[in-house]
Structures are given as structure tokens and as C-alpha cells.
Scaffold this motif. Structure first.
Motif, mmCIF file in Angstrom:
data_model
loop_
_atom_site.group_PDB
_atom_site.id
_atom_site.type_symbol
_atom_site.label_atom_id
_atom_site.label_comp_id
_atom_site.label_asym_id
_atom_site.label_seq_id
_atom_site.Cartn_x
_atom_site.Cartn_y
_atom_site.Cartn_z
ATOM 1 N N GLU A 123 65.053 62.001 40.230
ATOM 2 C CA GLU A 123 64.054 61.033 39.727
ATOM 3 C C GLU A 123 64.279 59.727 40.149
ATOM 4 N N TYR A 124 63.251 58.774 40.178
ATOM 5 C CA TYR A 124 63.455 57.487 40.606
ATOM 6 C C TYR A 124 62.842 56.457 39.686
ATOM 7 N N TYR A 125 63.062 55.332 39.456
ATOM 8 C CA TYR A 125 62.414 54.228 38.790
ATOM 9 C C TYR A 125 62.474 52.845 39.522
ATOM 10 N N THR A 126 61.477 52.197 39.205
ATOM 11 C CA THR A 126 60.977 50.934 40.071
ATOM 12 C C THR A 126 61.224 49.642 39.447
ATOM 13 N N SER A 127 61.238 48.578 40.171
ATOM 14 C CA SER A 127 61.056 47.339 39.690
ATOM 15 C C SER A 127 59.533 47.012 39.039
ATOM 16 N N ARG A 128 58.769 47.652 39.400
ATOM 17 C CA ARG A 128 57.248 47.727 39.093
ATOM 18 C C ARG A 128 57.182 48.567 37.399
ATOM 19 N N ASN A 129 58.141 48.910 36.960
ATOM 20 C CA ASN A 129 58.015 49.749 35.675
ATOM 21 C C ASN A 129 57.294 50.871 35.927
ATOM 22 N N THR A 130 57.608 51.863 37.205
ATOM 23 C CA THR A 130 57.240 53.018 37.397
ATOM 24 C C THR A 130 58.210 53.996 37.474
ATOM 25 N N LYS A 131 57.768 55.154 37.503
ATOM 26 C CA LYS A 131 59.165 56.424 37.637
ATOM 27 C C LYS A 131 58.475 57.423 38.123
#
Length: 188
Positions: A169-177
Motif C-alpha cells: 500500500e501507499y499513502y501520500t501527503s495529500r491524505n490519500t492512500k
């Protein structure tokens, strides 16, 4: 100090001791022990240090792939797969290119919408399983940046099937995953 750093330190120490013993033994066989002065011992240390450095450089550059005493997962150069984001549940085709060295991993992931380049990457070991963990900067294509700005993220991918499959999985600084699933598309 990490467990891997401890392993590296022990291995380098063993190589250094063996190098010194070999250099010392060779000089005794050639010159005899009675002809050795204190300055000769300093020269042995210098020669052993040079031999240790040469062995370590050769191992780290080439041999680790074939004699993997540190059990570093060997990844493939190219993977193809899919990414599913939680923001729209859309499945996107992705490709992942990896440049792997003994002490570092470089990753570039591409989709039709953007490109991600790793800023740092390493393996984490959990029991007998390895995870490829990396931070990245994602640069969307210019025409998409109004809705998808440049951002940072982290991915955690389980290394499975002898490196043929990466799942995580991944998650981002835009609060998406989202989820990532990749299959090797070439040989090691």
C-alpha cells in the motif's frame, strides 16, 4: 545500530582479521619471523587494510548478487501492475523500474498520469518476510496538476515469491492512500 549494520561490521571485522593473518603469514613464509621489525607490522596492517577495502568494494559492487550472505532480497529490474486509490477506486496500470545496489535501491514508478521517484528506499525484515519501504515524490503531468498537485508519499511493499511479486500500500501527503500489486516483467 541496526541489525544489518551489526552484520556488516562483523563481516568487515572478520575479513580484516583474515586479511591480516594472510599478509602476516605470507611475509613469515617469505622472509622468516626473525627478520621482522616493528615497522613491518605497520606495513602488514596497511596491506591488510588495503586488501579488506578491495574485498569489500568488489563484494558490494558485484559479488553480493551471487554470494548473498546478508540475505538482501534481490529484486527484478521491471515490474508491471495496478494501483487502486481510495479517492476514486479507479484501477490504474503502473510500471515500476528498480535499480538495486548492495546498499541502496532506486525506484521509479510510472502511470499514464504521473511519475514517482524514490527519495529513500530500504528493506525492513519482519520475521522471515521482507518489505520494500520507500518514500517518493510524485510529479503528475502538467495538465493534471490543478486537481493533482506534486506531492510526497510512502509505499510499503511485501516482497513475495522470491521477488517476483510486490504487494502493498501507499499513502501520500495529500491524505490519500491505496493498494499496489506488481508482478516481475523481466529477469533479475
Amino acid at each position: 545500530m541496526s541489525e544489518r549494520s551489526k552484520q556488516y561490521s562483523k563481516a568487515i571485522s572478520v575479513v580484516a582479521m583474515v586479511s591480516f593473518i594472510c599478509v602476516y603469514g605470507a611475509h613469515i613464509l617469505i622472509e622468516g619471523i626473525e627478520n621482522l621489525a616493528f615497522s613491518d607490522y605497520l606495513a602488514f596492517i596497511s596491506e591488510a587494510t588495503t586488501a579488506t577495502l578491495a574485498i569489500c568494494v568488489i563484494y558490494c559492487k558485484w559479488i553480493w548478487r551471487y554470494l548473498n550472505i546478508f540475505h538482501i532480497p534481490k529484486l527484478f529490474k521491471h515490474y508491471d501492475g495496478v494501483l487502486v486509490s481510495d479517492c476514486d477506486s479507479k484501477e490504474r496500470s503502473i510500471s515500476l523500474n528498480i535499480i538495486q545496489h548492495f546498499d541502496k535501491v532506486e525506484i521509479c514508478m510510472k502511470s499514464d498520469e504521473s511519475e514517482s521517484i524514490s527519495t529513500s528506499a530500504d528493506f525492513e525484515q519482519h520475521r522471515e518476510r521482507y518489505m520494500l519501504v520507500y518514500e517518493y515524490i510524485n510529479t503528475p503531468k502538467a495538465k493534471l496538476r490543478d486537481n493533482s498537485p506534486i506531492h510526497f508519499g510512502t509505499a510499503r511493499l511485501k516482497v513475495e515469491n522470491d521477488g517476483r511479486k510486490l504487494i502493498g500500500e501507499y499513502y501520500t501527503s495529500r491524505n490519500t492512500k491505496g493498494d499496489i500489486s506488481l508482478d516481475a516483467a523481466d529477469t533479475k
